[in-house]
Design an enzyme around this catalytic site. Structure first.
Site, PDB file in Angstrom:
ATOM      1  CG  ASP A  67     -61.752  23.189  79.067  1.00 43.73           C
ATOM      2  OD1 ASP A  67     -61.762  22.488  78.042  1.00 43.73           O
ATOM      3  OD2 ASP A  67     -60.872  24.027  79.294  1.00 43.73           O
ATOM      4  CG  ASN A 135     -54.971  33.889  80.855  1.00 45.84           C
ATOM      5  OD1 ASN A 135     -54.765  32.701  80.606  1.00 45.84           O
ATOM      6  ND2 ASN A 135     -56.174  34.342  81.172  1.00 45.84           N
ATOM      7  CG  HIS A 137     -56.347  29.674  80.515  1.00 47.12           C
ATOM      8  ND1 HIS A 137     -57.224  30.559  79.929  1.00 47.12           N
ATOM      9  CD2 HIS A 137     -56.069  28.762  79.540  1.00 47.12           C
ATOM     10  CE1 HIS A 137     -57.449  30.186  78.682  1.00 47.12           C
ATOM     11  NE2 HIS A 137     -56.768  29.105  78.430  1.00 47.12           N
ATOM     12  CD  GLU A 142     -59.456  32.407  82.229  1.00 48.80           C
ATOM     13  OE1 GLU A 142     -58.226  32.373  82.032  1.00 48.80           O
ATOM     14  OE2 GLU A 142     -60.261  32.704  81.338  1.00 48.80           O
TER      15      GLU A 142
HETATM   16  C1  F6R Z   1     -58.864  23.756  76.010  1.00 55.52           C
HETATM   17  C2  F6R Z   1     -58.303  24.366  77.203  1.00 55.52           C
HETATM   18  C3  F6R Z   1     -57.494  25.607  77.153  1.00 55.52           C
HETATM   19  C4  F6R Z   1     -56.523  25.667  75.961  1.00 55.52           C
HETATM   20  C5  F6R Z   1     -55.756  26.976  75.979  1.00 55.52           C
HETATM   21  C6  F6R Z   1     -54.858  27.097  74.765  1.00 55.52           C
HETATM   22  O1  F6R Z   1     -59.585  22.588  76.339  1.00 55.52           O
HETATM   23  O2  F6R Z   1     -58.549  23.875  78.238  1.00 55.52           O
HETATM   24  O3  F6R Z   1     -56.790  25.737  78.351  1.00 55.52           O
HETATM   25  O4  F6R Z   1     -55.652  24.581  76.037  1.00 55.52           O
HETATM   26  O5  F6R Z   1     -56.635  28.044  75.990  1.00 55.52           O
HETATM   27  O6  F6R Z   1     -55.655  27.189  73.624  1.00 55.52           O
HETATM   28  P1  F6R Z   1     -55.043  27.207  72.157  1.00 55.52           P
HETATM   29  O7  F6R Z   1     -54.452  25.861  71.938  1.00 55.52           O
HETATM   30  O8  F6R Z   1     -56.215  27.458  71.254  1.00 55.52           O
HETATM   31  O9  F6R Z   1     -54.032  28.280  72.130  1.00 55.52           O
END
Ligand code: F6R
Length: 241
Positions: A67, A135, A137, A142
């Site tokens: 992303d 959450n 995702h 989401e």
């Molecule tokens: C990042 C992504 C997100 C993260 C998720 C966890 O490219 O796609 O889904 O993997 O938000 O983020 P952290 O590792 O910062 O807790």
């Protein structure tokens, strides 16, 4: 789902790095889809060390990313383009033309996603690396995102904006949208590696592993994948037993 529970963040990262290195050893031209965020930072450091110690060669690896914020400029310190270069690509021998990251600075996000989807079709993913949001995702899919979506522009939830505000001067600076691979594309990977660490991820991990497959917890779909490995540290796994 295969689940490995490790003692702490560092051992989680070592296990994750060893899986990525094995993948590249077994197929030097592997197509790998990378995640950003805090969780993979140590894994990426270990990959850099392995490269410096001549234990892995990225010269033929093709990379994609899950992303990118939208809108955001590549040079913005919070862009995922910047993150990937700073934390991995600038320190290994991946070639520039093999790096594919959605352009958060594009004029036409629909067209950008369409073109990106065409590239992915030509380069099916051998390995997808995922973190998980508090959450549930995955990527920026989401809660409530369709399991059928392949790629597109998404609205970030207030929960994610709050979680990610730690990197920005305030939550109002966090872009409200992102371009993200959809769950269908993530699930198309031959192998999926999920990493999660810390108490903040406990509930999301529990919902992913123990909950029903439901769009309310995007990560729950991973239970359907035939080759999905979860590397969790003790804290993240604390509600599994
Ligand atoms: C990042 C992504 C997100 C993260 C998720 C966890 O490219 O796609 O889904 O993997 O938000 O983020 P952290 O590792 O910062 O807790």
């Amino acid at each position: 789902m295969k689940i490995h529970i490790t003692e702490n963040y560092n051992s989680m990262s070592e296990k994750a790095a060893s899986i990525i290195i094995k993948q590249i050893e077994s197929k030097p031209k592997s197509v790998i889809c990378f995640a950003t965020g805090t969780t993979p930072l140590e894994t990426y450091k270990l990959l850099i060390n392995a490269y410096k110690n001549k234990k892995v060669d990225f010269s033929k690896v093709v990379s994609f990313n899950l992303d990118e914020y939208y809108p955001i400029q590549k040079k913005d310190k919070n862009s995922y383009f910047y993150y990937m270069h700073k934390n991995l690509f600038d320190h290994i021998n991946i070639s520039d033309e093999n790096i594919n990251i959605l352009n958060g600075d594009c004029q036409d996000p629909e067209l950008e996603c369409l073109n990106h989807a065409k590239k992915i079709k030509k380069h099916p993913f051998d390995l997808v690396i995922l973190g998980i949001g508090s959450n549930g995702h995955i990527g920026f899919n989401e809660p409530g995102s369709s399991f059928e979506k392949r790629i597109g522009i998404v609205n970030l939830t207030s929960n994610t904006i709050k979680d990610n505000a730690r990197f920005f001067s305030s939550s109002s600076q966090v872009p409200k949208q992102a371009l993200s691979l959809g769950i269908k594309t993530i699930m198309s990977g031959k192998k999926i590696l999920v990493i999660a660490s810390g108490k903040k991820k406990t509930n999301a991990v529990k919902d992913m592993v123990k909950g029903k497959i439901n769009e309310k917890c995007p990560a729950s779909i991973l239970k359907k994948h035939k080759n999905c490995v979860l590397i969790l540290d003790k804290d993240a796994a604390s509600q599994l037993t």
